[in-house]
Design an enzyme around this catalytic site. Structure first.
Site, mmCIF file in Angstrom:
data_model
loop_
_atom_site.group_PDB
_atom_site.id
_atom_site.type_symbol
_atom_site.label_atom_id
_atom_site.label_comp_id
_atom_site.label_asym_id
_atom_site.label_seq_id
_atom_site.Cartn_x
_atom_site.Cartn_y
_atom_site.Cartn_z
ATOM 1 N N LYS A 186 0.839 -1.209 0.000
ATOM 2 C CA LYS A 186 0.000 0.000 0.000
ATOM 3 C C LYS A 186 0.871 1.255 0.000
ATOM 4 O O LYS A 186 0.662 2.169 -0.798
ATOM 5 C CB LYS A 186 -0.888 -0.001 1.249
ATOM 6 C CG LYS A 186 -1.562 1.338 1.511
ATOM 7 C CD LYS A 186 -2.449 1.303 2.734
ATOM 8 C CE LYS A 186 -1.791 1.664 4.034
ATOM 9 N NZ LYS A 186 -1.456 3.094 4.201
ATOM 10 N N ASN A 187 1.862 1.277 0.898
ATOM 11 C CA ASN A 187 2.633 2.511 1.057
ATOM 12 C C ASN A 187 3.624 2.742 -0.077
ATOM 13 O O ASN A 187 4.206 3.823 -0.188
ATOM 14 C CB ASN A 187 3.368 2.512 2.399
ATOM 15 C CG ASN A 187 2.407 2.775 3.549
ATOM 16 O OD1 ASN A 187 1.236 3.078 3.329
ATOM 17 N ND2 ASN A 187 2.906 2.662 4.771
ATOM 18 N N ARG A 218 -4.920 11.052 4.474
ATOM 19 C CA ARG A 218 -3.780 11.962 4.639
ATOM 20 C C ARG A 218 -2.800 11.882 3.473
ATOM 21 O O ARG A 218 -2.276 12.887 3.015
ATOM 22 C CB ARG A 218 -3.015 11.559 5.906
ATOM 23 C CG ARG A 218 -3.209 12.402 7.080
ATOM 24 C CD ARG A 218 -2.146 12.042 8.098
ATOM 25 N NE ARG A 218 -0.848 12.522 7.641
ATOM 26 C CZ ARG A 218 -0.412 13.757 7.789
ATOM 27 N NH1 ARG A 218 -1.162 14.635 8.395
ATOM 28 N NH2 ARG A 218 0.776 14.121 7.351
ATOM 29 N N CYS A 274 -4.120 12.828 12.969
ATOM 30 C CA CYS A 274 -4.983 11.654 12.928
ATOM 31 C C CYS A 274 -4.851 10.944 14.259
ATOM 32 O O CYS A 274 -4.190 11.447 15.171
ATOM 33 C CB CYS A 274 -4.612 10.755 11.762
ATOM 34 S SG CYS A 274 -3.023 9.999 11.977
ATOM 35 N N ARG A 293 1.169 14.824 13.138
ATOM 36 C CA ARG A 293 1.634 14.658 11.755
ATOM 37 C C ARG A 293 1.724 15.961 10.958
ATOM 38 O O ARG A 293 0.964 16.186 10.005
ATOM 39 C CB ARG A 293 0.753 13.625 11.041
ATOM 40 C CG ARG A 293 0.675 12.334 11.823
ATOM 41 C CD ARG A 293 -0.057 11.255 11.112
ATOM 42 N NE ARG A 293 0.753 10.571 10.133
ATOM 43 C CZ ARG A 293 0.363 9.475 9.494
ATOM 44 N NH1 ARG A 293 -0.812 8.964 9.724
ATOM 45 N NH2 ARG A 293 1.138 8.895 8.616
ATOM 46 N N PRO A 294 2.655 16.832 11.327
ATOM 47 C CA PRO A 294 2.806 18.115 10.619
ATOM 48 C C PRO A 294 3.345 17.929 9.190
ATOM 49 O O PRO A 294 3.775 16.843 8.811
ATOM 50 C CB PRO A 294 3.823 18.872 11.476
ATOM 51 C CG PRO A 294 4.572 17.816 12.213
ATOM 52 C CD PRO A 294 3.650 16.659 12.389
ATOM 53 N N LEU A 310 8.157 19.722 7.016
ATOM 54 C CA LEU A 310 9.338 19.291 6.255
ATOM 55 C C LEU A 310 9.055 19.227 4.756
ATOM 56 O O LEU A 310 9.925 19.521 3.932
ATOM 57 C CB LEU A 310 9.837 17.931 6.758
ATOM 58 C CG LEU A 310 10.264 17.911 8.232
ATOM 59 C CD1 LEU A 310 10.575 16.497 8.688
ATOM 60 C CD2 LEU A 310 11.478 18.814 8.436
ATOM 61 N N ASP A 324 4.846 0.789 11.975
ATOM 62 C CA ASP A 324 3.627 0.158 11.449
ATOM 63 C C ASP A 324 3.476 -1.300 11.892
ATOM 64 O O ASP A 324 2.464 -1.932 11.600
ATOM 65 C CB ASP A 324 3.603 0.234 9.908
ATOM 66 C CG ASP A 324 3.251 1.630 9.418
ATOM 67 O OD1 ASP A 324 2.875 2.481 10.246
ATOM 68 O OD2 ASP A 324 3.345 1.870 8.204
ATOM 69 N N ARG A 352 -8.724 -0.338 4.895
ATOM 70 C CA ARG A 352 -7.924 0.676 4.187
ATOM 71 C C ARG A 352 -6.578 0.081 3.769
ATOM 72 O O ARG A 352 -5.974 0.533 2.799
ATOM 73 C CB ARG A 352 -7.624 1.853 5.128
ATOM 74 C CG ARG A 352 -8.738 2.844 5.294
ATOM 75 C CD ARG A 352 -8.225 3.991 6.135
ATOM 76 N NE ARG A 352 -6.820 4.233 5.805
ATOM 77 C CZ ARG A 352 -5.875 4.521 6.685
ATOM 78 N NH1 ARG A 352 -6.150 4.651 7.955
ATOM 79 N NH2 ARG A 352 -4.632 4.713 6.290
HETATM 80 C C1 UD1 Z 1 4.533 6.987 6.306
HETATM 81 C C2 UD1 Z 1 3.616 5.803 6.154
HETATM 82 C C3 UD1 Z 1 3.103 5.349 7.512
HETATM 83 C C4 UD1 Z 1 4.275 5.103 8.465
HETATM 84 C C5 UD1 Z 1 5.209 6.309 8.504
HETATM 85 C C6 UD1 Z 1 6.476 6.057 9.314
HETATM 86 C C7 UD1 Z 1 2.623 6.102 3.969
HETATM 87 C C8 UD1 Z 1 1.426 6.424 3.160
HETATM 88 N N1 UD1 Z 1 2.504 6.163 5.313
HETATM 89 O O1 UD1 Z 1 3.747 8.050 6.851
HETATM 90 O O2 UD1 Z 1 2.346 4.158 7.351
HETATM 91 O O3 UD1 Z 1 3.763 4.871 9.768
HETATM 92 O O4 UD1 Z 1 5.622 6.663 7.165
HETATM 93 O O5 UD1 Z 1 7.158 4.938 8.834
HETATM 94 O O6 UD1 Z 1 3.660 5.755 3.433
HETATM 95 N N2 UD1 Z 1 7.103 14.754 10.519
HETATM 96 C C9 UD1 Z 1 7.342 16.064 10.808
HETATM 97 N N3 UD1 Z 1 7.190 16.984 9.795
HETATM 98 C C10 UD1 Z 1 6.831 16.627 8.532
HETATM 99 C C11 UD1 Z 1 6.606 15.269 8.259
HETATM 100 C C12 UD1 Z 1 6.749 14.346 9.281
HETATM 101 O O7 UD1 Z 1 7.657 16.418 11.947
HETATM 102 O O8 UD1 Z 1 6.724 17.501 7.670
HETATM 103 C C13 UD1 Z 1 7.236 13.738 11.601
HETATM 104 C C14 UD1 Z 1 5.917 13.006 11.893
HETATM 105 O O9 UD1 Z 1 5.085 13.744 12.773
HETATM 106 C C15 UD1 Z 1 6.416 11.729 12.502
HETATM 107 C C16 UD1 Z 1 7.725 11.465 11.744
HETATM 108 O O10 UD1 Z 1 8.094 12.703 11.158
HETATM 109 O O11 UD1 Z 1 6.693 11.912 13.861
HETATM 110 C C17 UD1 Z 1 7.629 10.416 10.688
HETATM 111 O O12 UD1 Z 1 6.554 10.706 9.821
HETATM 112 P P1 UD1 Z 1 6.619 10.377 8.267
HETATM 113 O O13 UD1 Z 1 7.788 9.504 8.013
HETATM 114 O O14 UD1 Z 1 6.503 11.633 7.501
HETATM 115 O O15 UD1 Z 1 5.273 9.525 8.060
HETATM 116 P P2 UD1 Z 1 4.314 9.549 6.812
HETATM 117 O O16 UD1 Z 1 5.078 9.757 5.562
HETATM 118 O O17 UD1 Z 1 3.155 10.444 7.107
#
Ligand code: UD1
Length: 417
Positions: free
Chosen positions: A22-23, A92, A116, A121-122, A125, A304, A396
């Protein structure tokens, strides 16, 4: 409302085939927006999230067709750059279209995805990356908007190796002239799959899987055929299902290297795993040893898999500690597992688990995707009947999980009421 009803304590036997990831599929679908030609993706899982991403692409003007596990996407007719609130709220990950829209049209406007169940989840970055690429970026009135002419030759340093930010920046940079370098990039296998797909369309990207990714911008991306990697989290979930039920199960269609962090933790517990090419055999036989688990970016233990691992550890005599370092609120399954008799204490980001000899079936709620998977796993071990509500969360991200478990001999039914 659909529910899953599980009668526990039936051993599993046989083999199960893992579906496409999925991811990996979601960002690759978003990346098709970069190309004004037809793209054919195979190994695509049949999941709610994939349907939502198809809707997102159609809303932007793409043509999307699905036949079994093949998706045919033609983005030549894409004519919109804006994604409304309803879509980012539905999923998201629809934020992943921002990078490709910026790359192709130099303009994108996406409703700001909220937090969520598992954390805030900001998007800071992602936005910093677009800004570093030279786009003007604004976040106001609930929208994130990027536009302007990008500059090439940029180095982007991520404070934390975010998977989504790495993907969004890679996609935006694929058509930006000069070389973009992403440092402290996420190293997840899904990033490697995205790189391979983009390169198949004609991009020039290297380094994915390591912490520095180099993207040489090209003028145009063209048609491609690509097969998605198998889902490492689905594989880990079936490993936990086999281990908790003391079962002997073959898990087929996996990339061992990608499941390695989970295999290694299971072996530490004393679970017997035999590797064989693109499959593994898991021979669950208690007693297992308690272990400590800390979620980390890949190649650490995946967040995950945290909930499913915790479900397993609630049945292992002794004390195990699970520390969640990625998401601040990813313990929603704890209260549901407690309803089934699990003994878990929470202290900040740590869960302290005292393993029990039995769990009891109960009525429980799938609060998010992986929490739901954890409850299925616990249900396989529990005495009596477990009823899981809100299973749309599970659907999902898991293709026909109840049918796959049924074929292994589990007493699990999907019921409507
Ligand atoms: C993806 C996966 C999700 C998995 C996660 C971590 C998909 C669709 N989803 O989510 O299943 O649990 O990776 O392996 O692929 N963060 C910031 N600022 C940002 C972005 C992220 O601070 O702009 C933080 C998040 O709050 C979190 C950490 O970085 O604490 C990791 O998040 P991230 O790797 O971005 O997760 P996703 O890409 O949303």
């Amino acid at each position: 409302m659909e529910r899953l009803v599980i009668k526990g304590l039936s051993p599993l036997k046989g083999s199960v085939r893992i579906s496409g990831s999925k991811n990996a599929t979601l960002p690759i679908m978003a990346a098709t927006l970069l190309c004004s030609d037809e793209v054919i993706l195979s190994g695509v899982p049949d999941l709610e999230d994939i349907k939502v991403m198809s809707q997102v692409l159609r809303l932007l003007g793409a043509k999307v067709k699905k036949e079994k596990d093949v998706l045919i996407i033609d983005s030549s007719s894409v004519n919109a750059i804006e994604l409304p609130d309803a879509m980012t709220r539905k999923m998201r990950a629809s934020n992943l279209v921002m990078g490709p829209l910026l790359g192709r049209f130099h303009h994108a406007k996406i409703s700001y995805p909220g937090g969520c169940a598992i954390g805030s989840r900001p998007m800071n970055l992602h936005l910093k990356g677009f800004l570093d690429l030279g786009f003007g970026v604004e976040a106001k009135y609930g929208f994130m908007e990027g536009k302007g002419k990008p500059r090439g030759g940029k180095e982007i340093l991520l404070d934390t190796p975010s998977v989504g930010a790495t993907e969004n920046i890679m996609m935006a940079a694929a058509l930006v002239s000069g070389e973009t370098v992403i440092r402290n990039a996420a190293r997840e296998p899904e990033i490697v799959d995205l790189q391979n797909f983009l390169n198949e369309m004609g991009a020039r990207i290297r380094g994915a899987g390591l912490d520095t990714i180099y993207i040489k911008g090209v003028r145009k991306l063209g048609k491609a055929e690509y097969k998605i990697i198998p889902d490492r989290i689905e594989a880990g979930t079936f490993m936990a299902a086999a281990a908790i039920s003391d079962s002997d199960v073959f898990i087929e269609n996996i990339v061992l290297e990608y499941v390695r962090p989970v295999i290694s933790k299971f072996r530490e517990m004393g679970v017997n795993i035999i590797e064989n090419g693109s499959s593994l055999r898991i021979i669950g036989k208690r007693p297992y040893k308690p272990v400590d688990v800390k979620t980390m970016p890949h190649p650490g233990f995946p967040t995950d898999m945290q909930a499913q691992m915790m479900a397993l550890l609630t049945t292992v005599a002794g004390t195990s500690i699970v520390v969640e370092t990625i998401f601040e609120n990813r313990f929603m399954h704890v209260q549901e597992l407690r309803r089934m008799g699990a003994e878990i204490a929470l202290e900040g980001r740590a869960a302290i688990i005292k393993g029990k000899e039995k769990l009891e079936g109960a009525i429980v709620d799938a609060t998010d995707l992986r929490a739901g998977a954890a409850l299925i796993i616990a249900g396989l071990f529990a005495e009596g009947t477990t009823q899981i509500n809100n299973i749309y969360h599970i659907e999902r991200g898991y293709e026909n999980i109840h049918l796959k478990l049924q074929s292994l001999g589990a007493d699990i039914k999907r019921v409507l009421s």
